[in-house]
Design an enzyme around this catalytic site. Structure first.
Site, PDB file in Angstrom:
ATOM      1  CB  CYS A 176       5.135  14.673  -9.211  1.00 25.24           C
ATOM      2  SG  CYS A 176       4.464  16.087 -10.112  1.00 25.24           S
ATOM      3  CG  HIS A 183      -2.066  -1.056   1.028  1.00 24.74           C
ATOM      4  ND1 HIS A 183      -2.880  -1.450   2.071  1.00 24.74           N
ATOM      5  CD2 HIS A 183      -2.463  -1.772  -0.053  1.00 24.74           C
ATOM      6  CE1 HIS A 183      -3.732  -2.385   1.628  1.00 24.74           C
ATOM      7  NE2 HIS A 183      -3.491  -2.598   0.358  1.00 24.74           N
ATOM      8  CB  CYS A 198       6.283  14.832 -13.865  1.00 25.29           C
ATOM      9  SG  CYS A 198       7.233  14.873 -12.335  1.00 25.29           S
TER      10      CYS A 198
HETATM   11  C1  BJW Z   1      -4.128  -6.528  16.529  1.00 25.49           C
HETATM   12  C2  BJW Z   1      -3.558  -5.747  17.504  1.00 25.49           C
HETATM   13  C3  BJW Z   1      -2.457  -6.278  18.146  1.00 25.49           C
HETATM   14  C4  BJW Z   1      -5.169  -4.620  16.728  1.00 25.49           C
HETATM   15  N1  BJW Z   1      -2.019  -7.474  17.805  1.00 25.49           N
HETATM   16  N2  BJW Z   1      -3.682  -7.727  16.206  1.00 25.49           N
HETATM   17  C5  BJW Z   1     -12.728  -7.091  -4.421  1.00 25.49           C
HETATM   18  C6  BJW Z   1     -13.908  -7.190  -3.717  1.00 25.49           C
HETATM   19  C7  BJW Z   1     -14.463  -6.086  -3.089  1.00 25.49           C
HETATM   20  C8  BJW Z   1     -13.838  -4.843  -3.144  1.00 25.49           C
HETATM   21  C9  BJW Z   1     -12.670  -4.730  -3.829  1.00 25.49           C
HETATM   22  C10 BJW Z   1     -12.133  -5.849  -4.459  1.00 25.49           C
HETATM   23  N3  BJW Z   1     -10.974  -5.462  -5.047  1.00 25.49           N
HETATM   24  C11 BJW Z   1     -10.778  -4.160  -4.805  1.00 25.49           C
HETATM   25  C12 BJW Z   1     -11.791  -3.684  -4.080  1.00 25.49           C
HETATM   26  C13 BJW Z   1     -11.922  -2.285  -3.625  1.00 25.49           C
HETATM   27  C14 BJW Z   1     -11.039  -2.011  -2.450  1.00 25.49           C
HETATM   28  C15 BJW Z   1     -11.456  -2.867  -1.268  1.00 25.49           C
HETATM   29  O1  BJW Z   1     -10.854  -3.859  -0.927  1.00 25.49           O
HETATM   30  N4  BJW Z   1     -12.478  -2.492  -0.555  1.00 25.49           N
HETATM   31  C16 BJW Z   1     -12.907  -3.263   0.626  1.00 25.49           C
HETATM   32  C17 BJW Z   1     -13.075  -2.316   1.796  1.00 25.49           C
HETATM   33  C18 BJW Z   1     -14.084  -4.108   0.286  1.00 25.49           C
HETATM   34  N5  BJW Z   1      -9.630  -2.248  -2.753  1.00 25.49           N
HETATM   35  C19 BJW Z   1      -8.933  -1.385  -3.435  1.00 25.49           C
HETATM   36  O2  BJW Z   1      -9.424  -0.358  -3.845  1.00 25.49           O
HETATM   37  C20 BJW Z   1      -7.479  -1.723  -3.707  1.00 25.49           C
HETATM   38  N6  BJW Z   1      -7.201  -1.558  -5.074  1.00 25.49           N
HETATM   39  C21 BJW Z   1      -7.448  -2.506  -5.995  1.00 25.49           C
HETATM   40  O3  BJW Z   1      -7.775  -3.632  -5.679  1.00 25.49           O
HETATM   41  O4  BJW Z   1      -7.285  -2.089  -7.294  1.00 25.49           O
HETATM   42  C22 BJW Z   1      -7.977  -2.784  -8.316  1.00 25.49           C
HETATM   43  C23 BJW Z   1      -9.470  -2.467  -8.189  1.00 25.49           C
HETATM   44  C24 BJW Z   1      -9.899  -1.184  -7.954  1.00 25.49           C
HETATM   45  C25 BJW Z   1     -11.267  -0.880  -7.802  1.00 25.49           C
HETATM   46  C26 BJW Z   1     -12.186  -1.913  -7.868  1.00 25.49           C
HETATM   47  C27 BJW Z   1     -11.770  -3.203  -8.135  1.00 25.49           C
HETATM   48  C28 BJW Z   1     -10.380  -3.475  -8.287  1.00 25.49           C
HETATM   49  C29 BJW Z   1      -6.576  -0.733  -2.992  1.00 25.49           C
HETATM   50  C30 BJW Z   1      -6.692  -0.824  -1.531  1.00 25.49           C
HETATM   51  C31 BJW Z   1      -5.779   0.224  -0.873  1.00 25.49           C
HETATM   52  C32 BJW Z   1      -6.074   0.297   0.590  1.00 25.49           C
HETATM   53  N7  BJW Z   1      -5.346   1.349   1.156  1.00 25.49           N
HETATM   54  C33 BJW Z   1      -5.504   1.620   2.571  1.00 25.49           C
HETATM   55  C34 BJW Z   1      -5.380   3.120   2.801  1.00 25.49           C
HETATM   56  C35 BJW Z   1      -4.015   3.626   2.779  1.00 25.49           C
HETATM   57  C36 BJW Z   1      -4.060   4.983   3.337  1.00 25.49           C
HETATM   58  C37 BJW Z   1      -2.949   5.218   4.276  1.00 25.49           C
HETATM   59  O5  BJW Z   1      -2.500   4.305   4.984  1.00 25.49           O
HETATM   60  O6  BJW Z   1      -2.551   6.355   4.310  1.00 25.49           O
HETATM   61  O7  BJW Z   1      -4.568   0.861   3.314  1.00 25.49           O
HETATM   62  S1  BJW Z   1      -7.045   1.147   3.269  1.00 25.49           S
HETATM   63  C38 BJW Z   1      -6.435   0.785   4.847  1.00 25.49           C
HETATM   64  O8  BJW Z   1      -6.841  -0.589   5.083  1.00 25.49           O
HETATM   65  C39 BJW Z   1      -4.910   0.792   4.715  1.00 25.49           C
HETATM   66  C40 BJW Z   1      -4.565  -0.573   5.291  1.00 25.49           C
HETATM   67  O9  BJW Z   1      -3.320  -1.025   4.782  1.00 25.49           O
HETATM   68  C41 BJW Z   1      -5.729  -1.431   4.875  1.00 25.49           C
HETATM   69  C42 BJW Z   1      -5.872  -2.690   5.661  1.00 25.49           C
HETATM   70  O10 BJW Z   1      -6.166  -2.410   6.990  1.00 25.49           O
HETATM   71  P1  BJW Z   1      -5.604  -3.341   8.136  1.00 25.49           P
HETATM   72  O11 BJW Z   1      -4.140  -3.341   8.125  1.00 25.49           O
HETATM   73  O12 BJW Z   1      -6.262  -4.652   8.048  1.00 25.49           O
HETATM   74  O13 BJW Z   1      -6.042  -2.528   9.444  1.00 25.49           O
HETATM   75  P2  BJW Z   1      -7.411  -2.555  10.258  1.00 25.49           P
HETATM   76  O14 BJW Z   1      -7.418  -1.368  11.145  1.00 25.49           O
HETATM   77  O15 BJW Z   1      -8.565  -2.769   9.391  1.00 25.49           O
HETATM   78  O16 BJW Z   1      -7.291  -3.870  11.155  1.00 25.49           O
HETATM   79  C43 BJW Z   1      -6.363  -4.012  12.209  1.00 25.49           C
HETATM   80  C44 BJW Z   1      -6.473  -5.428  12.737  1.00 25.49           C
HETATM   81  O17 BJW Z   1      -5.478  -5.626  13.708  1.00 25.49           O
HETATM   82  C45 BJW Z   1      -7.822  -5.711  13.420  1.00 25.49           C
HETATM   83  O18 BJW Z   1      -8.295  -6.966  12.959  1.00 25.49           O
HETATM   84  C46 BJW Z   1      -7.470  -5.787  14.907  1.00 25.49           C
HETATM   85  O19 BJW Z   1      -8.247  -6.772  15.605  1.00 25.49           O
HETATM   86  C47 BJW Z   1      -6.040  -6.228  14.860  1.00 25.49           C
HETATM   87  N8  BJW Z   1      -5.239  -5.771  15.970  1.00 25.49           N
HETATM   88  N9  BJW Z   1      -4.312  -4.528  17.552  1.00 25.49           N
HETATM   89  C48 BJW Z   1      -2.717  -8.171  16.806  1.00 25.49           C
HETATM   90  N10 BJW Z   1      -1.857  -5.571  19.131  1.00 25.49           N
HETATM   91 ZN    ZN Z   2       6.519  16.645 -11.118  1.00 22.24          ZN
END
Ligand code: BJW
Ligand code: ZN
Length: 241
Positions: A129, A121, A132
Site C-alpha cells: 500500500c 528487487h 499505509c
Molecule cells: C543469459 C541468457 C541465458 C540472456 N543464459 N544468460 C551506483 C552507481 C551508479 C548508479 C547507482 C549506484 N547506486 C544506485 C544507483 C542507481 C540505480 C542504478 O544502479 N542504476 C544503473 C542503471 C547505473 N540503482 C538503484 O536505483 C537501486 N537502488 C539503490 O541503490 O538505492 C540507493 C540509491 C538510490 C539512488 C541513488 C544512489 C543510491 C535500485 C535498483 C532497482 C532495480 N530494479 C529493476 C526494476 C524492477 C522492475 C521490475 O522488475 O518490475 O530490477 S531494474 C531491472 O534491472 C530489474 C532487474 O532486476 C535489474 C537487473 O537486470 P538483469 O537481471 O541484469 O537483466 P538484464 O536484462 O539487464 O540482463 C540479462 C543478462 O542475461 C544479459 O547479460 C544477457 O546476456 C544474459 N542472458 N539470456 C545466460 N539464457
Molecule cells: Zn493501506
C-alpha cells in the site's frame, strides 16, 4: 564455454566449497521464456523498463505502470522454473553455508524450492500500500486497476524496488555478508550494470573469493571474475553442479 581448465577448476571449487553465494539475473529466467530487461525482447509497447520502473512513473500514471505489470504477470504465470533454477536448489541442500541473491522478481527461484534466498528487487506477486505500507500477496491475473488496499483503501503498488529506491536493509545486509564471506561466488545471467548487485563481483574478489560468471555475452563483470563461461544458464549451471 570458458577455458576448459578454468571450468574444471570452478567445478572442483564448487564441489569442495563450504560457503557459496550465487547472484542471478534475468538471464536465468530467459530460459523459462521470461523476457530480459535489456534485450530487444525487453520492450513493452514502446516503453523501456527504465521508464516504467520508477516511483516518478507510478506517480504520473499508475494505470500505465499497472498495465505493464499485468502484462508481465500474465506472461510469468504461464512460466516454470528450468534446470538452472533446480540445480541451485540441489546446491543449497549440499553446501554448508549457502545464499542465493536474485534480482529477479518473477518468483521462479522460490517456485523451484529455493529457501536460502533474498529477492533483493522484490516479488511481482506481492503488493504494497502506498499509503499505509501494508504488504500482501496478490496472485490475481490481471489485477483490477487501480488495485486498492484491503485495510485503508489506499492505492496499491507492486512490492518491487524501482530505480532510485532503497533495497530492504535486511536483504541487503544478508546479501553483502554472503558475498563478503563466501569461498565461491557464482553469477548467472545478469548484465551487471544495476547497483548495488553490480558491485558484488568486485566485493567478493576483494574478500578473496573465487568468482565465476555464466552469461550468453560478455558483461562488465567478465573482466573481474576468475572464470567467465559463455552459454545458456539452463545448460551450463546444471553441468557445473
Ligand atoms: C543469459 C541468457 C541465458 C540472456 N543464459 N544468460 C551506483 C552507481 C551508479 C548508479 C547507482 C549506484 N547506486 C544506485 C544507483 C542507481 C540505480 C542504478 O544502479 N542504476 C544503473 C542503471 C547505473 N540503482 C538503484 O536505483 C537501486 N537502488 C539503490 O541503490 O538505492 C540507493 C540509491 C538510490 C539512488 C541513488 C544512489 C543510491 C535500485 C535498483 C532497482 C532495480 N530494479 C529493476 C526494476 C524492477 C522492475 C521490475 O522488475 O518490475 O530490477 S531494474 C531491472 O534491472 C530489474 C532487474 O532486476 C535489474 C537487473 O537486470 P538483469 O537481471 O541484469 O537483466 P538484464 O536484462 O539487464 O540482463 C540479462 C543478462 O542475461 C544479459 O547479460 C544477457 O546476456 C544474459 N542472458 N539470456 C545466460 N539464457
Ligand atoms: Zn493501506
Amino acid at each position: 564455454m570458458g577455458h576448459p581448465a578454468a571450468v574444471q577448476e570452478l567445478k572442483a571449487r564448487l564441489a569442495a566449497a563450504r560457503s557459496v553465494a550465487v547472484l542471478t539475473g534475468a538471464g536465468i529466467s530467459a530460459d523459462s521464456g521470461v523476457p530480459t530487461f535489456r534485450g530487444a525482447d525487453g520492450l513493452w509497447r514502446t516503453y523501456r523498463a527504465e521508464d516504467l520502473a520508477t516511483p516518478e512513473a507510478f506517480a504520473r500514471d499508475p494505470r500505465l505502470v499497472w498495465e505493464w505489470y499485468n502484462w508481465r504477470r500474465e506472461l510469468i504465470v504461464t512460466r516454470s522454473p528450468n534446470a538452472a533454477h533446480y540445480a541451485l536448489v540441489d546446491l543449497e541442500r549440499r553446501v554448508e553455508r549457502f545464499w542465493l541473491i536474485t534480482q529477479n522478481v518473477d518468483g521462479l527461484h522460490p517456485a523451484a524450492g529455493s529457501q536460502k534466498l533474498s529477492e533483493i528487487h522484490g516479488n511481482i506477486w506481492k503488493v504494497r500500500c502506498s499509503q499505509c505500507g501494508h504488504v500482501g500477496t496478490n496472485r490475481a491475473v490481471p489485477i483490477p486497476i487501480p488495485p486498492r488496499c484491503p485495510t485503508c483503501n489506499g492505492l496499491l503498488r507492486p512490492h518491487i524496488v524501482w530505480f532510485g529506491e532503497s533495497l530492504d536493509p535486511v536483504d541487503l545486509e544478508r546479501s553483502f555478508s554472503a558475498v563478503r564471506s563466501c569461498e565461491v561466488l557464482l553469477i548467472v545471467g545478469t548484465s551487471g550494470i544495476v547497483h548495488p548487485a553490480a558491485s558484488f563481483a568486485s566485493l567478493a574478489k576483494e574478500a578473496g573469493a573465487f568468482v565465476a560468471e555464466v552469461n550468453l555475452d560478455p558483461t562488465p563483470n567478465t573482466q573481474v571474475v576468475d572464470v567467465a563461461i559463455q552459454g545458456r544458464a539452463k545448460d551450463i549451471v546444471p553441468a557445473l553442479l
